[in-house]
Scaffold this motif. Structure first.
Motif, PDB file in Angstrom:
ATOM      1  N   GLY A  41       0.867  -1.191   0.320  1.00 38.73           N
ATOM      2  CA  GLY A  41       0.172   0.012  -0.175  1.00 38.73           C
ATOM      3  C   GLY A  41       1.062   1.233  -0.136  1.00 38.73           C
ATOM      4  O   GLY A  41       0.736   1.974  -1.081  1.00 38.73           O
ATOM      5  N   VAL A  42       1.888   1.353   0.642  1.00 35.53           N
ATOM      6  CA  VAL A  42       2.764   2.141   0.786  1.00 35.53           C
ATOM      7  C   VAL A  42       3.467   2.953  -0.622  1.00 35.53           C
ATOM      8  O   VAL A  42       4.082   3.801  -0.929  1.00 35.53           O
ATOM      9  N   TYR A  79       8.219  14.890   8.901  1.00 34.55           N
ATOM     10  CA  TYR A  79       8.231  13.070   8.618  1.00 34.55           C
ATOM     11  C   TYR A  79       7.251  12.851   9.137  1.00 34.55           C
ATOM     12  O   TYR A  79       6.103  12.422   8.407  1.00 34.55           O
ATOM     13  N   LEU A  80       6.618  12.993  10.569  1.00 35.21           N
ATOM     14  CA  LEU A  80       6.095  12.732  10.666  1.00 35.21           C
ATOM     15  C   LEU A  80       4.251  12.802  10.698  1.00 35.21           C
ATOM     16  O   LEU A  80       3.309  12.674  10.593  1.00 35.21           O
ATOM     17  N   ARG A  81       4.319  14.565  10.339  1.00 32.05           N
ATOM     18  CA  ARG A  81       3.257  14.756   9.519  1.00 32.05           C
ATOM     19  C   ARG A  81       3.097  14.642   8.084  1.00 32.05           C
ATOM     20  O   ARG A  81       1.288  14.448   7.924  1.00 32.05           O
ATOM     21  N   ARG A  82       3.575  14.084   7.440  1.00 27.76           N
ATOM     22  CA  ARG A  82       3.536  13.894   6.247  1.00 27.76           C
ATOM     23  C   ARG A  82       2.976  12.202   6.085  1.00 27.76           C
ATOM     24  O   ARG A  82       1.930  12.205   5.757  1.00 27.76           O
ATOM     25  N   PHE A  83       3.654  11.325   7.600  1.00 28.41           N
ATOM     26  CA  PHE A  83       2.996  10.482   7.913  1.00 28.41           C
ATOM     27  C   PHE A  83       1.726  10.635   7.492  1.00 28.41           C
ATOM     28  O   PHE A  83       0.718   9.449   7.614  1.00 28.41           O
ATOM     29  N   ARG A  84       1.408  11.311   8.846  1.00 31.33           N
ATOM     30  CA  ARG A  84       0.082  11.289   9.239  1.00 31.33           C
ATOM     31  C   ARG A  84      -1.218  12.301   8.289  1.00 31.33           C
ATOM     32  O   ARG A  84      -2.066  11.162   8.226  1.00 31.33           O
ATOM     33  N   VAL A  85      -0.352  12.992   7.458  1.00 33.80           N
ATOM     34  CA  VAL A  85      -1.872  13.898   6.380  1.00 33.80           C
ATOM     35  C   VAL A  85      -1.468  13.190   5.160  1.00 33.80           C
ATOM     36  O   VAL A  85      -2.256  13.443   4.294  1.00 33.80           O
ATOM     37  N   VAL A  86      -0.327  12.303   4.567  1.00 30.84           N
ATOM     38  CA  VAL A  86      -0.386  11.293   3.761  1.00 30.84           C
ATOM     39  C   VAL A  86      -1.055  10.067   3.752  1.00 30.84           C
ATOM     40  O   VAL A  86      -1.882   9.695   2.632  1.00 30.84           O
ATOM     41  N   LEU A 139      -3.637   4.875   3.326  1.00 37.33           N
ATOM     42  CA  LEU A 139      -3.667   3.350   3.623  1.00 37.33           C
ATOM     43  C   LEU A 139      -4.736   3.001   5.001  1.00 37.33           C
ATOM     44  O   LEU A 139      -4.714   1.826   4.742  1.00 37.33           O
ATOM     45  N   ARG A 140      -5.976   4.047   4.383  1.00 37.81           N
ATOM     46  CA  ARG A 140      -6.781   4.131   5.443  1.00 37.81           C
ATOM     47  C   ARG A 140      -7.581   1.826   5.449  1.00 37.81           C
ATOM     48  O   ARG A 140      -7.618   1.788   6.423  1.00 37.81           O
ATOM     49  N   PRO A 141      -8.037   2.033   4.329  1.00 35.02           N
ATOM     50  CA  PRO A 141      -8.460   0.902   4.059  1.00 35.02           C
ATOM     51  C   PRO A 141      -7.561   0.148   4.726  1.00 35.02           C
ATOM     52  O   PRO A 141      -8.079  -1.540   5.129  1.00 35.02           O
ATOM     53  N   VAL A 142      -6.495  -0.111   3.952  1.00 35.57           N
ATOM     54  CA  VAL A 142      -5.336  -1.255   4.066  1.00 35.57           C
ATOM     55  C   VAL A 142      -5.119  -2.279   5.809  1.00 35.57           C
ATOM     56  O   VAL A 142      -5.115  -2.741   5.897  1.00 35.57           O
ATOM     57  N   LEU A 143      -5.073  -0.202   5.981  1.00 42.71           N
ATOM     58  CA  LEU A 143      -5.010  -1.005   7.815  1.00 42.71           C
ATOM     59  C   LEU A 143      -6.244  -1.463   9.067  1.00 42.71           C
ATOM     60  O   LEU A 143      -5.983  -2.349   9.122  1.00 42.71           O
ATOM     61  N   LEU A 144      -7.550  -0.616   7.831  1.00 42.13           N
ATOM     62  CA  LEU A 144      -8.239  -1.402   8.496  1.00 42.13           C
ATOM     63  C   LEU A 144      -8.447  -2.925   8.473  1.00 42.13           C
ATOM     64  O   LEU A 144      -9.233  -4.372   9.280  1.00 42.13           O
ATOM     65  N   LEU A 145      -7.930  -3.103   6.998  1.00 46.60           N
ATOM     66  CA  LEU A 145      -8.245  -4.870   6.716  1.00 46.60           C
ATOM     67  C   LEU A 145      -7.374  -5.764   7.471  1.00 46.60           C
ATOM     68  O   LEU A 145      -7.699  -7.009   8.392  1.00 46.60           O
ATOM     69  N   ARG A 197     -17.171   1.920   4.760  1.00 48.87           N
ATOM     70  CA  ARG A 197     -17.289   3.356   4.502  1.00 48.87           C
ATOM     71  C   ARG A 197     -15.524   4.869   4.226  1.00 48.87           C
ATOM     72  O   ARG A 197     -15.303   5.258   3.995  1.00 48.87           O
ATOM     73  N   ALA A 198     -14.166   3.437   4.762  1.00 43.26           N
ATOM     74  CA  ALA A 198     -12.817   4.069   4.213  1.00 43.26           C
ATOM     75  C   ALA A 198     -13.019   4.181   2.763  1.00 43.26           C
ATOM     76  O   ALA A 198     -12.460   4.878   3.022  1.00 43.26           O
ATOM     77  N   GLY A 199     -13.133   2.678   2.220  1.00 42.68           N
ATOM     78  CA  GLY A 199     -13.224   2.673   0.821  1.00 42.68           C
ATOM     79  C   GLY A 199     -13.913   3.940  -0.358  1.00 42.68           C
ATOM     80  O   GLY A 199     -12.956   4.196  -0.747  1.00 42.68           O
ATOM     81  N   GLU A 200     -15.264   3.658   0.401  1.00 43.43           N
ATOM     82  CA  GLU A 200     -16.297   5.025  -0.452  1.00 43.43           C
ATOM     83  C   GLU A 200     -15.621   6.415  -0.257  1.00 43.43           C
ATOM     84  O   GLU A 200     -15.858   6.862  -1.018  1.00 43.43           O
ATOM     85  N   GLY A 201     -14.762   6.575   0.823  1.00 35.13           N
ATOM     86  CA  GLY A 201     -14.434   7.996   0.757  1.00 35.13           C
ATOM     87  C   GLY A 201     -13.087   8.264   0.271  1.00 35.13           C
ATOM     88  O   GLY A 201     -12.652   9.283   0.138  1.00 35.13           O
ATOM     89  N   LEU A 202     -12.742   7.347  -0.445  1.00 35.75           N
ATOM     90  CA  LEU A 202     -11.575   7.488  -1.376  1.00 35.75           C
ATOM     91  C   LEU A 202     -11.982   8.261  -2.577  1.00 35.75           C
ATOM     92  O   LEU A 202     -12.780   7.925  -3.119  1.00 35.75           O
TER      93      LEU A 202
END
Length: 327
Positions: A213-214, A232-239, A244-250, A322-327
């Motif tokens: 996914g990354v 780096y931390l902010r790029r990880f959080r906002v990008v 990766l939200r759908p993959v993380l949930l999976l 819902r995460a997949g529909e929000g993309l």
């Protein structure tokens, strides 16, 4: 006398000559065929799922409503018990400790697996091709090791007197002489040993999945965030995280399912001891059925565990959709 001039008509050609004009396919037929294709493709898998999972689950529910004990194995007769098995389980003093221990243990396993797996995925993205290939190969090798073989290896590593872990910890001189330390003597150290093993076995799948996914996140988003002054931390959080939200949930959902049903590692390392301190709902169901010869109550515990896991997975699936529909 007037003469009528007859104009010759053109000879019919092609499909008109044979009486086969262009056929118009009805809209209903056009709509039915594409809709039936997914169900046709899923039918074989659905049949296998019903046979492999459906029948054992129905049989399990039926056993939970019968007084199924050791005598029933020989006579084949099991009296109807109604909700007596469920009543006994709900009135058991072990129910609440088992639920709390299972929830905390599952949360600790899934959380550590996701954190370490994400760190490995980000590391693979920053490595060169050769080192990344070596890391992927190492992860796949650890993941491919059979469950029983890995658990027996873990038993040898943490064995008193001859265990490698005890010897290494003793050589550091930080914890004293641990050569005779028995990790299964207390519930905390026993669960910690099982936790290390399960996390080690689960991280490879999560790391490789998250790396896939990354690697699909467009580099332009990172460049734009960097131009805006994001670290780096902010790029990880906002990008990274939103992509990766759908993959993380999976992977979170699959980790919860696997960790909730951990049995081999606990049973082979600690057998649920000492005094049931490392038992979870799955181990409790097994010991109630085969150690106490109360198969009805064991089945009732398994049914309750399945219902609890189904409710939890329903929540995760809704979040994932819902995460997949929000993309």
């Amino acid at each position: 006398m007037s003469h009528t001039t007859l104009k010759p008509t053109a000879a019919p050609t092609g499909a008109a000559a044979s009486g086969q004009g262009p056929r118009r396919v009805s809209g209903a037929r056009r709509g039915r065929e594409p809709r039936a294709i997914p169900y046709t493709l899923l039918a074989p898998a659905a049949v296998v799922l019903v046979v492999v999972v459906g029948y054992p689950l129905v049989r399990l529910v039926l056993i939970s409503f019968h007084d199924y004990g050791l005598r029933s194995l020989f006579t084949g007769v099991s009296p109807w018990a109604g909700f007596a098995n469920y009543t006994a389980v709900f009135h058991s003093a072990d129910l609440v400790p088992m639920l709390v221990r299972t929830a905390l243990f599952c949360l600790a396993l899934a959380g550590a697996t996701l954190v370490i797996g994400m760190a490995c995925a980000l590391m693979m993205k920053s490595l060169g091709r050769r080192m990344r290939s070596l890391m992927v190969f190492s992860l796949i090798t650890a993941w491919a090791m059979p469950n029983i073989a890995a658990t027996l290896l873990w038993t040898w590593l943490f064995q008193p007197t001859y265990g490698v872990v005890n010897w290494l910890l003793t050589q550091t001189h930080l914890f004293g002489d641990l050569r005779q330390h028995d990790w299964t003597a207390s519930a905390v150290s026993g669960l910690f040993m099982v936790w290390l093993l399960v996390v080690w076995q689960s991280v490879p799948f999560v790391a490789v999945t998250l790396y896939a996914g990354v690697s699909q996140v467009p580099a332009e988003y990172y460049e734009a965030a960097e131009l805006d002054g994001a670290g780096y931390l902010r790029r990880f959080r906002v990008v990274t995280v939103p992509f990766l939200r759908p993959v993380l949930l999976l992977v979170a959902m699959m980790s919860v399912i696997w960790d909730f049903n951990v049995f081999n590692q606990i049973w082979l390392l600690t057998a649920g001891g000492p005094h049931g301190g490392t038992s979870t709902l799955v181990v409790w169901s097994f010991t109630k059925a085969f150690a106490s010869q109360s198969y009805g109550q064991g089945a009732a515990i398994a049914v309750l565990s399945t219902a609890l896991l189904t409710v939890l997975m329903w929540y995760y699936v809704r979040r994932m959709v819902r995460a997949g529909e929000g993309l």
